[in-house]
Design a protein around this motif. Structure first.
Motif, PDB file in Angstrom:
ATOM      1  N   GLN A 143       0.830  -1.205   0.000  1.00  0.00           N
ATOM      2  CA  GLN A 143       0.000   0.000   0.000  1.00  0.00           C
ATOM      3  C   GLN A 143       0.862   1.252   0.000  1.00  0.00           C
ATOM      4  O   GLN A 143       0.582   2.224  -0.719  1.00  0.00           O
ATOM      5  CB  GLN A 143      -0.923  -0.005   1.226  1.00  0.00           C
ATOM      6  CG  GLN A 143      -1.853   1.200   1.302  1.00  0.00           C
ATOM      7  CD  GLN A 143      -2.773   1.301   0.103  1.00  0.00           C
ATOM      8  OE1 GLN A 143      -3.428   0.335  -0.263  1.00  0.00           O
ATOM      9  NE2 GLN A 143      -2.796   2.470  -0.534  1.00  0.00           N
ATOM     10  N   ILE A 144       1.929   1.241   0.796  1.00  0.00           N
ATOM     11  CA  ILE A 144       2.847   2.389   0.831  1.00  0.00           C
ATOM     12  C   ILE A 144       3.485   2.593  -0.533  1.00  0.00           C
ATOM     13  O   ILE A 144       3.568   3.721  -1.039  1.00  0.00           O
ATOM     14  CB  ILE A 144       3.920   2.189   1.923  1.00  0.00           C
ATOM     15  CG1 ILE A 144       3.277   2.308   3.314  1.00  0.00           C
ATOM     16  CG2 ILE A 144       5.047   3.205   1.772  1.00  0.00           C
ATOM     17  CD1 ILE A 144       4.199   1.936   4.454  1.00  0.00           C
ATOM     18  N   THR A 147       1.038   4.047  -3.004  1.00  0.00           N
ATOM     19  CA  THR A 147       0.838   5.482  -2.770  1.00  0.00           C
ATOM     20  C   THR A 147       2.004   6.282  -3.336  1.00  0.00           C
ATOM     21  O   THR A 147       1.811   7.370  -3.901  1.00  0.00           O
ATOM     22  CB  THR A 147       0.681   5.763  -1.263  1.00  0.00           C
ATOM     23  OG1 THR A 147      -0.403   4.988  -0.746  1.00  0.00           O
ATOM     24  CG2 THR A 147       0.408   7.236  -1.003  1.00  0.00           C
ATOM     25  N   PHE A 148       3.220   5.753  -3.181  1.00  0.00           N
ATOM     26  CA  PHE A 148       4.386   6.437  -3.758  1.00  0.00           C
ATOM     27  C   PHE A 148       4.259   6.519  -5.276  1.00  0.00           C
ATOM     28  O   PHE A 148       4.605   7.540  -5.887  1.00  0.00           O
ATOM     29  CB  PHE A 148       5.683   5.717  -3.376  1.00  0.00           C
ATOM     30  CG  PHE A 148       6.276   6.190  -2.090  1.00  0.00           C
ATOM     31  CD1 PHE A 148       6.526   7.537  -1.869  1.00  0.00           C
ATOM     32  CD2 PHE A 148       6.616   5.290  -1.090  1.00  0.00           C
ATOM     33  CE1 PHE A 148       7.077   7.980  -0.674  1.00  0.00           C
ATOM     34  CE2 PHE A 148       7.165   5.722   0.108  1.00  0.00           C
ATOM     35  CZ  PHE A 148       7.395   7.069   0.309  1.00  0.00           C
ATOM     36  N   LEU A 239      -1.945  14.276  -0.033  1.00  0.00           N
ATOM     37  CA  LEU A 239      -1.563  12.860  -0.087  1.00  0.00           C
ATOM     38  C   LEU A 239      -0.162  12.659   0.491  1.00  0.00           C
ATOM     39  O   LEU A 239       0.110  11.648   1.159  1.00  0.00           O
ATOM     40  CB  LEU A 239      -1.631  12.346  -1.524  1.00  0.00           C
ATOM     41  CG  LEU A 239      -1.428  10.831  -1.711  1.00  0.00           C
ATOM     42  CD1 LEU A 239      -2.438  10.030  -0.890  1.00  0.00           C
ATOM     43  CD2 LEU A 239      -1.512  10.448  -3.191  1.00  0.00           C
ATOM     44  N   LYS A 242      -0.527  12.620   4.174  1.00  0.00           N
ATOM     45  CA  LYS A 242      -1.120  11.355   4.592  1.00  0.00           C
ATOM     46  C   LYS A 242      -0.083  10.233   4.562  1.00  0.00           C
ATOM     47  O   LYS A 242       0.023   9.424   5.498  1.00  0.00           O
ATOM     48  CB  LYS A 242      -2.301  11.010   3.681  1.00  0.00           C
ATOM     49  CG  LYS A 242      -3.006   9.723   4.051  1.00  0.00           C
ATOM     50  CD  LYS A 242      -4.167   9.448   3.094  1.00  0.00           C
ATOM     51  CE  LYS A 242      -4.837   8.113   3.433  1.00  0.00           C
ATOM     52  NZ  LYS A 242      -5.931   7.803   2.478  1.00  0.00           N
ATOM     53  N   GLN A 243       0.710  10.188   3.483  1.00  0.00           N
ATOM     54  CA  GLN A 243       1.760   9.166   3.370  1.00  0.00           C
ATOM     55  C   GLN A 243       2.811   9.355   4.449  1.00  0.00           C
ATOM     56  O   GLN A 243       3.299   8.377   5.044  1.00  0.00           O
ATOM     57  CB  GLN A 243       2.408   9.243   1.981  1.00  0.00           C
ATOM     58  CG  GLN A 243       3.542   8.265   1.726  1.00  0.00           C
ATOM     59  CD  GLN A 243       3.074   6.878   1.364  1.00  0.00           C
ATOM     60  OE1 GLN A 243       2.055   6.412   1.868  1.00  0.00           O
ATOM     61  NE2 GLN A 243       3.804   6.210   0.505  1.00  0.00           N
ATOM     62  N   GLN A 244       3.136  10.611   4.735  1.00  0.00           N
ATOM     63  CA  GLN A 244       4.116  10.892   5.780  1.00  0.00           C
ATOM     64  C   GLN A 244       3.591  10.451   7.139  1.00  0.00           C
ATOM     65  O   GLN A 244       4.351   9.942   7.971  1.00  0.00           O
ATOM     66  CB  GLN A 244       4.450  12.380   5.789  1.00  0.00           C
ATOM     67  CG  GLN A 244       5.516  12.767   6.795  1.00  0.00           C
ATOM     68  CD  GLN A 244       6.106  14.133   6.503  1.00  0.00           C
ATOM     69  OE1 GLN A 244       6.561  14.380   5.395  1.00  0.00           O
ATOM     70  NE2 GLN A 244       6.076  15.021   7.483  1.00  0.00           N
ATOM     71  N   VAL A 246       1.571   7.928   7.686  1.00  0.00           N
ATOM     72  CA  VAL A 246       1.682   6.463   7.725  1.00  0.00           C
ATOM     73  C   VAL A 246       3.106   6.044   8.053  1.00  0.00           C
ATOM     74  O   VAL A 246       3.346   5.165   8.890  1.00  0.00           O
ATOM     75  CB  VAL A 246       1.233   5.851   6.379  1.00  0.00           C
ATOM     76  CG1 VAL A 246       1.564   4.362   6.326  1.00  0.00           C
ATOM     77  CG2 VAL A 246      -0.257   6.067   6.172  1.00  0.00           C
ATOM     78  N   TRP A 278      11.897   4.881   2.397  1.00  0.00           N
ATOM     79  CA  TRP A 278      10.604   5.565   2.322  1.00  0.00           C
ATOM     80  C   TRP A 278      10.742   7.048   2.634  1.00  0.00           C
ATOM     81  O   TRP A 278      10.172   7.893   1.929  1.00  0.00           O
ATOM     82  CB  TRP A 278       9.615   4.920   3.299  1.00  0.00           C
ATOM     83  CG  TRP A 278       9.136   3.564   2.906  1.00  0.00           C
ATOM     84  CD1 TRP A 278       9.172   3.017   1.661  1.00  0.00           C
ATOM     85  CD2 TRP A 278       8.535   2.591   3.765  1.00  0.00           C
ATOM     86  NE1 TRP A 278       8.635   1.753   1.686  1.00  0.00           N
ATOM     87  CE2 TRP A 278       8.234   1.469   2.961  1.00  0.00           C
ATOM     88  CE3 TRP A 278       8.229   2.553   5.118  1.00  0.00           C
ATOM     89  CZ2 TRP A 278       7.638   0.324   3.477  1.00  0.00           C
ATOM     90  CZ3 TRP A 278       7.629   1.417   5.636  1.00  0.00           C
ATOM     91  CH2 TRP A 278       7.333   0.316   4.827  1.00  0.00           C
ATOM     92  N   LEU A 282       9.922  10.279   0.297  1.00  0.00           N
ATOM     93  CA  LEU A 282       9.084  11.390   0.748  1.00  0.00           C
ATOM     94  C   LEU A 282       9.811  12.719   0.584  1.00  0.00           C
ATOM     95  O   LEU A 282       9.255  13.684   0.037  1.00  0.00           O
ATOM     96  CB  LEU A 282       8.703  11.192   2.217  1.00  0.00           C
ATOM     97  CG  LEU A 282       7.441  10.402   2.542  1.00  0.00           C
ATOM     98  CD1 LEU A 282       7.326  10.214   4.046  1.00  0.00           C
ATOM     99  CD2 LEU A 282       6.200  11.105   2.004  1.00  0.00           C
TER     100      LEU A 282
END
Length: 768
Positions: A143-144, A147-148, A239, A242-244, A246, A278, A282
């Motif tokens: 999922q991560i 999203t990337f 987004l 949000k990813q950050q 997670v 990751w 980011l």
């Protein structure tokens, strides 16, 4: 299948990531031709922080060079000739690069093998989702990564739109300049004859009107482009945030929690390579979007068009700066924690790491990190952003360190290797709180800039709670404070608040984790063991596990109040067991030879149904770190009656002189380890030669036998004038009814005295 074979089957971005691992620092050809050798070496056995392991690293480097040279010598033919030269060159290159610092080679190869393994595992999980671990870890990772990919597409889309906007604006400016030129021509018509002026003015006015209409339409279009681009950036930043969340608030916090539980003996927290990858992604995407927003700002300043875009851009700039700031400050972490029980005047180490340092080029101007010890109250004030006036609660020597960039792994870290707490300043204690309940923390802080001083960051991070001691005798109680804090602290707490009471099953989990780790055993505490501990903690007689499931135990019960009738706490007793086991009895525990967690009544009930000479090993109730032998035998004072005897407890001091196996070997009346194992089957392999021969239950005296074999046993009928047991009211029994071996039949100590004699004296009687 070999890792390298699987790595060669990677595709797409994974293949690109794998290829990027190699370069002049470690050529991919070396990986290819020495794949089997590289994967067979014990790289993980070398501690990169331990300079004493540099010798091991040097041997691996020498081995690598020899393997390359051997491979080169075996190349034949025309193609082989070129490869021979190439491999020989690589051998020389690697020796030159890593000979001064062989540990860097180990760091490099460990990073390569770990990353390849991760990429192969991720590819395998993606191709067969159902084959992953049951905890869903691959699904989270997938999922991560999805999203990337979504963020990459969005960032590329805004980049394309930005270029389109830039080209449109450039063309608009050209046309605007053209309109100004036409206006200038119209202004100059006043100097020419009227007839010619009318003709030219008509053409110029027509062109001017057409161009002005186009400029009006195009200005609206440009404004629309800017608005749409700003809205796209809003969605991208949302987004990204949000990813950050997670990665930083979930994955990194979970890593920190695992790191904390490692202090209680939990499994390793795992490496930081995935998290760093990751965080770097980011940082890269945040920075790309920040640069795009700044370019839009520049375009807006170059061609101001009234509208809401300016306000949107201001908000976007503030948002992206906030996101990058949060990422940088959150990824300044402690990779290796300082010891949580910290003794003054003793060297200790720690490692801090900036996960995005390499990506943001912080290493181009390496920052310095400072370590300071502060109190719990100072830590609270720090998190509230209150002015602490740079206060500290002690003095740490060697507390400054420059961050180093390791090109092979892409890590930016500072290794504090020789810190020492010179002095500590304690605060006023509350109530019954002792010095070993007072918590401190080590504050690490640094300052650096990114983007050519565009952004300046002052980063801080706190270590796990530290208990400061000045003497080894305080270690036991300090460890209790640390264990309770590590086990029961909650994420995001105010430093360093922990509950005063917890459910008994929660404490059982922490005790079992600590016990297995310290004793280095897969055999943890059984349900019966935990019931025994509950009986001790709560002064209860219930044997039912369910009776304790909803009971709570307070900190005071754990390590402030003494057990009934004793001068030590529950934890002090349990920690004494751990110390005894890990120093002397690990093997016997792993073999299942020690039942340990039994009281006297339980031992009595178990042994009375067994033959004479059956014995078991249980932990002493009356002495910290003591273990006693209980056995069943005839009562020498009452014919036909059997009873259970308990030796005075053996402690670490006793086993430092003579081992448990040797002592059991010395005692001829001990025949069977409960329930029915002959003692020689269990203990003989641990005996000290040459005195490791187990005597038969009823040895025949002979001139060649040592005096040990003449010792009487309760299992053997004795003459009335040779009784080795005192009567039950004899002073040799302690207040707990334990048999004092020192005063009666301590065979082990007699042997010790015997073995201290010179060899000539020992055997002179037999030779004469």
């Amino acid at each position: 299948m070999a890792l390298w074979i699987q790595a060669q089957q990677l595709q797409g971005d994974a293949l690109h990531q794998m290829q990027s691992l190699y370069g002049q620092h470690f050529p991919i050809e070396v990986r290819h031709y020495l794949s089997q050798w590289l994967e067979a070496q014990l790289w993980d056995a070398i501690d990169l922080e331990n300079q004493q392991d540099e010798f091991k690293a040097k041997r691996l480097l020498d081995g690598l060079i020899q393997e390359l040279q051997r491979k080169a010598e075996h190349q034949m033919g025309e193609d082989g000739f070129l490869l021979k030269i190439k491999l020989g060159h690589y051998a020389t290159q690697l020796k030159s690069s890593y000979d001064p610092c062989p540990l860097e080679l180990v760091r490099c190869v460990k990073h390569i093998l770990y990353t390849e393994q991760r990429l192969v595992q991720e590819a395998s999980n993606a191709s067969s989702p159902g084959s992953g671990p049951v905890d869903g870890t691959p699904q989270r990772y997938q999922q991560i990564n999805q999203t990337f990919e979504e963020l990459r597409v969005m960032t590329q889309d805004t980049e394309n739109d930005l270029r389109k906007l830039q080209h449109s604006q450039e063309y608009f400016i050209i046309q605007y300049q053209e309109s100004l030129r036409i206006q200038a021509q119209l202004s100059s018509l006043a100097s020419i004859p009227p007839a010619e002026r009318v003709q030219r003015e008509s053409g110029l006015q027509s062109r001017k009107s057409t161009l002005e209409a186009w400029l009006t339409r195009e200005a609206n279009t440009l404004q629309k482009y800017r608005q749409e681009l700003a809205e796209k950036h809003q969605r991208t930043l949302a987004l990204l945030r949000k990813q950050q969340t997670v990665i930083v608030d979930d994955e990194l916090i979970q890593w920190k929690r695992r790191q904390q539980l490692t202090g209680n003996g939990g499994p390793s927290e795992g490496g930081l390579d995935i998290l760093q990858a990751w965080c770097e992604k980011l940082a890269d995407m945040i920075w790309q979007n920040r640069q795009q927003i700044r370019r839009v700002e520049h375009l807006t300043q170059q061609l101001p068009i009234p509208g809401p875009t300016e306000e949107l851009l201001t908000d976007l700039n503030a948002t992206v700066t906030d996101i990058i700031s949060a990422l940088v400050t959150s990824t300044f972490i402690i990779e290796k924690q300082p010891p949580q029980v910290l003794k003054t005047q003793t060297k200790f180490s720690a490692t801090v790491r900036l996960l995005v340092g390499g990506k943001l080029n912080v290493h181009m101007n390496p920052p310095q990190v400072k370590a300071t010890i502060i109190s719990e109250q100072q830590a609270k004030a720090l998190l509230k952003n209150e002015n602490t006036r740079n206060d500290s609660s002690g003095e740490i020597l060697n507390n400054n360190c420059v961050m180093e960039y390791h090109q092979t792994t892409g890590t930016l870290s500072a290794h504090f290797r020789t810190m020492s707490l010179k002095r500590i300043k304690r605060s006023d204690r509350r109530g019954a709180e002792s010095v070993t309940e007072e918590k401190f923390t080590v504050l690490f802080e640094s300052q650096f800039s990114v983007g050519g001083n565009e952004l300046v960051f002052h980063v801080k991070t706190l270590s796990l709670p530290v208990v400061v001691i000045v003497h080894g005798s305080q270690d036991n109680n300090a460890t209790a404070t640390v264990l309770w804090d590590n086990a029961f602290s909650e994420t995001g707490r105010v430093p360093f608040v922990v509950p005063d009471k917890v459910l008994w099953p929660q404490l059982c989990e922490a005790l079992n984790m600590k016990y297995k780790s310290e004793v280095q055993s897969d055999r943890g505490l059984s349900e019966d063991n935990l019931v025994f501990l509950a009986q001790k903690a709560f002064s209860s007689s219930s044997n039912n596990t369910e009776d304790y499931c909803n009971m709570t135990i307070t900190w005071s019960q754990f390590n402030r109040e003494s057990l009934p009738g004793r001068n030590f706490t529950f934890w002090q007793w349990f920690d004494g067991v751990i110390e005894l086991m890990k120093k002397h009895l690990k093997s016997h525990w792993n073999d299942g030879a020690i039942l340990g967690f039994l009281n006297k009544q339980q031992a009595l009930d178990m042994l009375m149904s067994k033959p004479n000479g059956t014995f078991l090993l249980r932990f002493s109730d009356s002495e910290i770190g003591g273990i006693t032998i209980a056995w069943v035998a005839e009562n020498p004072n009452k014919a036909g009656e059997r009873m259970v005897w308990n030796l005075m407890p053996f402690t670490t001091k006793d086993f430092s002189i003579r081992s448990l196996a040797d002592r059991i070997s010395d005692l001829n009346h001990l025949l069977f380890l409960y329930p029915n194992q002959p003692k020689e089957e269990v203990f003989s392999r641990y005996c000290t030669p040459p005195n490791c021969m187990f005597s038969s239950p009823n040895p025949e005296p002979s001139p060649g036998n040592s005096f040990m074999e003449h010792a009487a046993s309760p299992t053997v009928n004795q003459h009335n004038n040779f009784t080795i047991y005192p009567s039950m009211n004899d002073s040799m029994l302690d207040t707990e009814g334990e048999f004092d071996l020192d005063e009666t039949m301590d065979m082990a100590r007699q042997v010790e005295e015997f073995l201290r004699q010179p060899m000539e004296t020992q055997w002179s009687g037999q030779q004469s």
